[in-house]
Write a protein that holds these residues in place. Structure first.
Motif, PDB file in Angstrom:
ATOM      1  N   ALA A   1      39.099  59.481  32.721  1.00 22.89           N
ATOM      2  CA  ALA A   1      38.420  60.291  33.745  1.00 22.89           C
ATOM      3  C   ALA A   1      37.440  59.463  34.559  1.00 22.89           C
ATOM      4  O   ALA A   1      36.586  60.014  35.262  1.00 22.89           O
ATOM      5  CB  ALA A   1      37.712  61.469  33.085  1.00 22.89           C
TER       6      ALA A   1
ATOM      7  N   ALA B   1      32.281  47.119  45.839  1.00 20.21           N
ATOM      8  CA  ALA B   1      32.541  48.396  46.521  1.00 20.21           C
ATOM      9  C   ALA B   1      31.592  48.564  47.706  1.00 20.21           C
ATOM     10  O   ALA B   1      32.024  48.919  48.808  1.00 20.21           O
ATOM     11  CB  ALA B   1      32.400  49.559  45.537  1.00 20.21           C
TER      12      ALA B   1
ATOM     13  N   GLU C   1      32.465  46.084  50.583  1.00 22.05           N
ATOM     14  CA  GLU C   1      33.727  46.473  51.248  1.00 22.05           C
ATOM     15  C   GLU C   1      33.526  47.681  52.154  1.00 22.05           C
ATOM     16  O   GLU C   1      34.046  47.728  53.276  1.00 22.05           O
ATOM     17  CB  GLU C   1      34.770  46.854  50.187  1.00 22.05           C
TER      18      GLU C   1
ATOM     19  N   ALA D   1      40.692  55.162  28.032  1.00 24.26           N
ATOM     20  CA  ALA D   1      40.965  53.913  28.768  1.00 24.26           C
ATOM     21  C   ALA D   1      40.341  54.003  30.149  1.00 24.26           C
ATOM     22  O   ALA D   1      40.012  55.094  30.635  1.00 24.26           O
ATOM     23  CB  ALA D   1      42.484  53.707  28.888  1.00 24.26           C
TER      24      ALA D   1
ATOM     25  N   ASP E   1      37.455  53.185  33.172  1.00 23.23           N
ATOM     26  CA  ASP E   1      35.994  53.102  33.283  1.00 23.23           C
ATOM     27  C   ASP E   1      35.254  53.969  32.269  1.00 23.23           C
ATOM     28  O   ASP E   1      34.094  53.701  31.960  1.00 23.23           O
ATOM     29  CB  ASP E   1      35.544  53.509  34.696  1.00 23.23           C
TER      30      ASP E   1
ATOM     31  N   LYS F   1      33.559  47.351  34.576  1.00 18.73           N
ATOM     32  CA  LYS F   1      34.212  48.577  35.042  1.00 18.73           C
ATOM     33  C   LYS F   1      34.968  48.215  36.314  1.00 18.73           C
ATOM     34  O   LYS F   1      34.360  47.925  37.349  1.00 18.73           O
ATOM     35  CB  LYS F   1      33.177  49.660  35.355  1.00 18.73           C
TER      36      LYS F   1
HETATM   37  C1  LIG Z   1      35.295  52.039  47.359  1.00 16.04           C
HETATM   38  C2  LIG Z   1      35.767  51.445  46.058  1.00 16.04           C
HETATM   39  C3  LIG Z   1      36.644  50.375  46.084  1.00 16.04           C
HETATM   40  C4  LIG Z   1      37.082  49.796  44.890  1.00 16.04           C
HETATM   41  N1  LIG Z   1      37.954  48.753  44.968  1.00 16.04           N
HETATM   42  C5  LIG Z   1      38.400  48.209  43.828  1.00 16.04           C
HETATM   43  C6  LIG Z   1      39.331  47.129  43.869  1.00 16.04           C
HETATM   44  O1  LIG Z   1      39.746  46.697  44.947  1.00 16.04           O
HETATM   45  N2  LIG Z   1      39.750  46.599  42.696  1.00 16.04           N
HETATM   46  C7  LIG Z   1      39.300  47.083  41.481  1.00 16.04           C
HETATM   47  O2  LIG Z   1      39.727  46.572  40.435  1.00 16.04           O
HETATM   48  N3  LIG Z   1      38.421  48.085  41.403  1.00 16.04           N
HETATM   49  C8  LIG Z   1      37.961  48.666  42.545  1.00 16.04           C
HETATM   50  N4  LIG Z   1      37.072  49.692  42.476  1.00 16.04           N
HETATM   51  C9  LIG Z   1      36.672  50.194  41.146  1.00 16.04           C
HETATM   52  C10 LIG Z   1      37.742  51.143  40.670  1.00 16.04           C
HETATM   53  O3  LIG Z   1      37.819  52.231  41.570  1.00 16.04           O
HETATM   54  C11 LIG Z   1      37.474  51.738  39.304  1.00 16.04           C
HETATM   55  O4  LIG Z   1      37.101  50.752  38.409  1.00 16.04           O
HETATM   56  C12 LIG Z   1      38.766  52.428  38.838  1.00 16.04           C
HETATM   57  O5  LIG Z   1      39.073  53.484  39.715  1.00 16.04           O
HETATM   58  C13 LIG Z   1      38.651  52.947  37.435  1.00 16.04           C
HETATM   59  O6  LIG Z   1      39.855  53.566  37.116  1.00 16.04           O
HETATM   60  P1  LIG Z   1      39.892  54.761  36.097  1.00 16.04           P
HETATM   61  O7  LIG Z   1      41.308  55.056  35.814  1.00 16.04           O
HETATM   62  O8  LIG Z   1      39.006  54.482  34.942  1.00 16.04           O
HETATM   63  O9  LIG Z   1      39.194  55.987  36.857  1.00 16.04           O
HETATM   64  P2  LIG Z   1      39.436  56.615  38.264  1.00 16.04           P
HETATM   65  O10 LIG Z   1      40.349  55.832  39.105  1.00 16.04           O
HETATM   66  O11 LIG Z   1      38.054  56.898  38.778  1.00 16.04           O
HETATM   67  O12 LIG Z   1      40.154  57.979  37.948  1.00 16.04           O
HETATM   68  C14 LIG Z   1      39.503  59.000  37.236  1.00 16.04           C
HETATM   69  C15 LIG Z   1      40.254  60.289  37.381  1.00 16.04           C
HETATM   70  O13 LIG Z   1      39.628  61.261  36.564  1.00 16.04           O
HETATM   71  C16 LIG Z   1      39.396  62.437  37.303  1.00 16.04           C
HETATM   72  N5  LIG Z   1      38.192  63.091  36.785  1.00 16.04           N
HETATM   73  C17 LIG Z   1      36.911  62.798  37.066  1.00 16.04           C
HETATM   74  N6  LIG Z   1      36.096  63.637  36.420  1.00 16.04           N
HETATM   75  C18 LIG Z   1      36.886  64.464  35.711  1.00 16.04           C
HETATM   76  C19 LIG Z   1      36.640  65.560  34.839  1.00 16.04           C
HETATM   77  N7  LIG Z   1      35.408  65.983  34.589  1.00 16.04           N
HETATM   78  N8  LIG Z   1      37.697  66.203  34.288  1.00 16.04           N
HETATM   79  C20 LIG Z   1      38.970  65.780  34.532  1.00 16.04           C
HETATM   80  N9  LIG Z   1      39.253  64.746  35.349  1.00 16.04           N
HETATM   81  C21 LIG Z   1      38.230  64.105  35.918  1.00 16.04           C
HETATM   82  C22 LIG Z   1      39.249  61.977  38.738  1.00 16.04           C
HETATM   83  O14 LIG Z   1      39.567  63.019  39.633  1.00 16.04           O
HETATM   84  C23 LIG Z   1      40.259  60.843  38.791  1.00 16.04           C
HETATM   85  O15 LIG Z   1      41.541  61.325  39.083  1.00 16.04           O
HETATM   86  C24 LIG Z   1      36.620  50.295  43.645  1.00 16.04           C
HETATM   87  C25 LIG Z   1      35.736  51.374  43.623  1.00 16.04           C
HETATM   88  C26 LIG Z   1      35.321  51.957  44.811  1.00 16.04           C
HETATM   89  C27 LIG Z   1      34.381  53.138  44.751  1.00 16.04           C
END
Ligand SMILES: Cc1cc2nc3c(=O)[nH]c(=O)nc-3n(C[C@H](O)[C@H](O)[C@H](O)COP(=O)(O)OP(=O)(O)OC[C@H]3O[C@@H](n4cnc5c(N)ncnc54)[C@H](O)[C@@H]3O)c2cc1C
Length: 375
Positions: free
Chosen positions: A105, A157, A160, A280, A282, A292
Motif C-alpha cells: 500500500a 521526486a 523532477e 513489500a 514502500d 523507499k
Molecule cells: C513524483 C514521483 C516520482 C517518482 N519517481 C520514481 C522513479 O522514477 N523511480 C523510482 O524508483 N521511484 C520513484 N518514485 C518513488 C516511487 O513512487 C515509490 O517508491 C513507489 O511507488 C513505491 O511503490 P509501492 O508499490 O510500495 O507503492 P505505491 O506505488 O505507492 O502503490 C501503493 C498502492 O496502494 C494504494 N493504497 C494506498 N493507501 C491505501 C489504503 N489505505 N488501502 C488500500 N490501498 C491503499 C495506493 O492507491 C496505490 O495503488 C517517485 C515518487 C514520486 C512521488
C-alpha cells in the motif's frame, strides 16, 4: 476455501496479479483492496506534468488485471488492520477476513510535521490529490492568474516535479511564474553522485528554478512558506515531496514494525510477527534495509508472488535479497534526464529516451487486458 487479501495495488502487487493470471489458484478467493481502480505509475508522472504523456498513458487499470487474475476488486481504502483478528476494515465500514494478507500500500507523506501543511500544501502522495493540484496550477497558468509554485523537498521526486512544472509553465507561456525548491541538504538530489547534483544545480539555474538548499520549511501559510532562517517564500501552490511516512494503520495493527512504523518482514517478505501476513514495497521494512523507491517495490513483486503461492500451498518459502544498488533516472523536463547508479552519473537526451523506454514498457506490460470485475 482460503481467502487471500491483497491490500493496495502497488508495484509488487502488479506482478502478483500477473502471476495469478498465468497460474489461477484453485480453492483460493483473492480480493484486491484498493481506493482507486487505476495505479498511476509515479515514474511517468513528471513526464505527464511536463506534457510528454497523457495521464491515461501513465495509468495501469487494476480492474482489468484483477479480472484476469480471478480476483475481486474492492474499491476502498483500508482504514484499520487487526493482525490478531485477521481482518481488514475499509473506509465504508466493511470488515474483510483473511487467511493470508499481502500489503503493498505504499507510503504516505508526513504532512503534520510542518505547521500549516495539512491546510495549505499538497503532498505528492496520494497521487490522485497531487494530480488534481497540478491541474489547478495549469488552470491558473492558462487563465493568467498567479501560479508560483514551491516544492518542499530536494530529493529525486521534488527535483523532477520542479523541472517538469517549469517546463510546462514555459509551454503555457508563463515563464514569469516562480518555481522554487527548498531542500535540507546543501545540494539537490542528496545521495546521488556529486556530478549529478552539480548538473542538476546548473540546470536549475539555467531554467530559472530557485534552489534554497540547507534550509528547512518551518511553516506553510496561504501565501507560501516560512524558512528556518526567518525568510519567507511566496507561492500560490505548495507541494510536499518530503519523503515517505508509514501509514498509521500499519503501526496500529499489531504487526511488528520498525521505528518508523513500516511492517517488518524477513527475507521471504513475510511479517516477522504474523506468518499469515506479507508486505513489500514502500510499506515494508526489509530484512536488508533499502531506500523507499519504486525499484525495490518492482523487484519484490516476483518473489512476493512466489511466496504467496508457496504459503497457500504449505510449501517452504524462498528467501529474496534486494539488489544493493538501484538505477536512478530523473527527468529534467525537456526531453533530457539525469541518471545515476552507484557513483556513476549521466545526463542527456539519450538518458531520457532510455527512461522513456523503460517506463513505457513497464506500463504496457500490465495494460494488456480489458475490463475485469469490480464491486
Ligand atoms: C513524483 C514521483 C516520482 C517518482 N519517481 C520514481 C522513479 O522514477 N523511480 C523510482 O524508483 N521511484 C520513484 N518514485 C518513488 C516511487 O513512487 C515509490 O517508491 C513507489 O511507488 C513505491 O511503490 P509501492 O508499490 O510500495 O507503492 P505505491 O506505488 O505507492 O502503490 C501503493 C498502492 O496502494 C494504494 N493504497 C494506498 N493507501 C491505501 C489504503 N489505505 N488501502 C488500500 N490501498 C491503499 C495506493 O492507491 C496505490 O495503488 C517517485 C515518487 C514520486 C512521488
Amino acid at each position: 476455501m482460503k481467502r487471500l487479501v491483497l491490500l493496495g495495488g502497488g508495484h509488487a502487487h502488479l506482478f502478483v496479479l500477473e502471476r495469478f493470471a498465468r497460474q489461477r489458484l484453485a480453492a483460493v478467493e483473492v480480493i484486491l483492496v484498493s481506493p482507486s481502480d487505476a495505479q498511476v505509475y509515479s515514474g511517468m508522472l513528471p513526464g505527464w506534468i511536463a506534457g510528454a504523456y497523457r495521464l491515461e498513458a501513465c495509468s495501469i487499470p487494476l480492474a482489468g488485471l484483477a479480472g484476469r487474475a480471478g480476483a475481486r476488486l474492492v474499491r476502498q481504502a483500508c482504514v484499520r488492520l487487526d493482525a490478531a483478528a485477521r481482518t481488514v476494515e475499509t473506509a465504508d465500514g466493511r470488515r474483510i477476513e483473511y487467511d493470508r494478507l499481502s500489503i503493498d500500500a505504499g507510503a504516505a507523506t508526513a504532512i503534520h510535521a510542518i505547521p500549516g501543511a495539512a491546510t495549505f500544501a499538497t503532498p505528492v502522495r496520494p497521487l490522485d490529490g497531487f494530480i488534481g493540484a497540478i491541474e489547478r496550477v495549469f488552470a491558473d497558468a492558462a487563465a493568467g492568474r498567479e501560479c508560483d509554485a514551491l516544492v518542499v523537498g530536494g530529493g529525486a521526486a521534488g527535483v523532477e516535479i520542479a523541472f517538469a512544472l517549469q517546463a510546462r509553465l514555459a509551454v503555457i507561456g508563463r515563464r514569469d511564474a516562480r518555481v522554487a525548491v527548498v531542500g535540507t541538504a546543501a545540494r539537490p538530489l542528496d545521495g546521488l553522485p556529486r556530478i549529478v547534483q552539480w548538473r542538476a544545480r546548473r540546470l536549475m539555474r539555467d531554467r530559472g528554478i530557485e534552489w534554497h538548499g540547507g534550509r528547512r520549511v518551518c511553516a506553510i501559510t496561504a501565501d507560501g512558506a516560512l524558512l528556518d532562517d526567518g525568510s519567507g517564500l511566496g507561492a500560490r501552490h505548495v507541494f510536499l515531496a518530503t519523503g515517505a511516512a508509514a501509514h498509521p494503520w500499519i503501526a496500529a495493527s499489531g504487526l511488528a514494525t520498525d521505528r518508523e512504523g513500516y511492517a517488518r518482514v524477513d527475507a521471504t517478505l513475510r511479517s516477522v510477527s504474523h506468518p499469515q501476513v506479507f508486505a513489500a514495497g514502500d510499506c515494508a521494512a526489509y530484512a536488508t534495509p533499502r531506500p523507499k523507491s519504486g525499484v525495490f517495490a518492482v523487484r519484490a513483486g516476483p518473489p512476493l508472488a512466489e511466496n504467496l503461492l508457496r504459503s497457500l500451498a504449505g510449501e517452504p518459502l524462498r528467501a529474496w535479497r534486494p539488489q544493493r544498488r538501484a538505477l536512478y533516472l530523473v527527468s529534467t523536463g525537456t526531453g533530457a534526464a539525469l541518471g545515476a547508479r552507484g557513483v556513476v552519473g549521466w545526463w542527456g537526451a539519450w538518458v531520457w529516451r532510455w527512461k522513456d523506454r523503460i517506463d513505457r514498457r513497464f506500463v504496457e506490460r500490465f495494460r494488456a487486458s480489458g475490463d475485469g470485475s469490480t464491486r
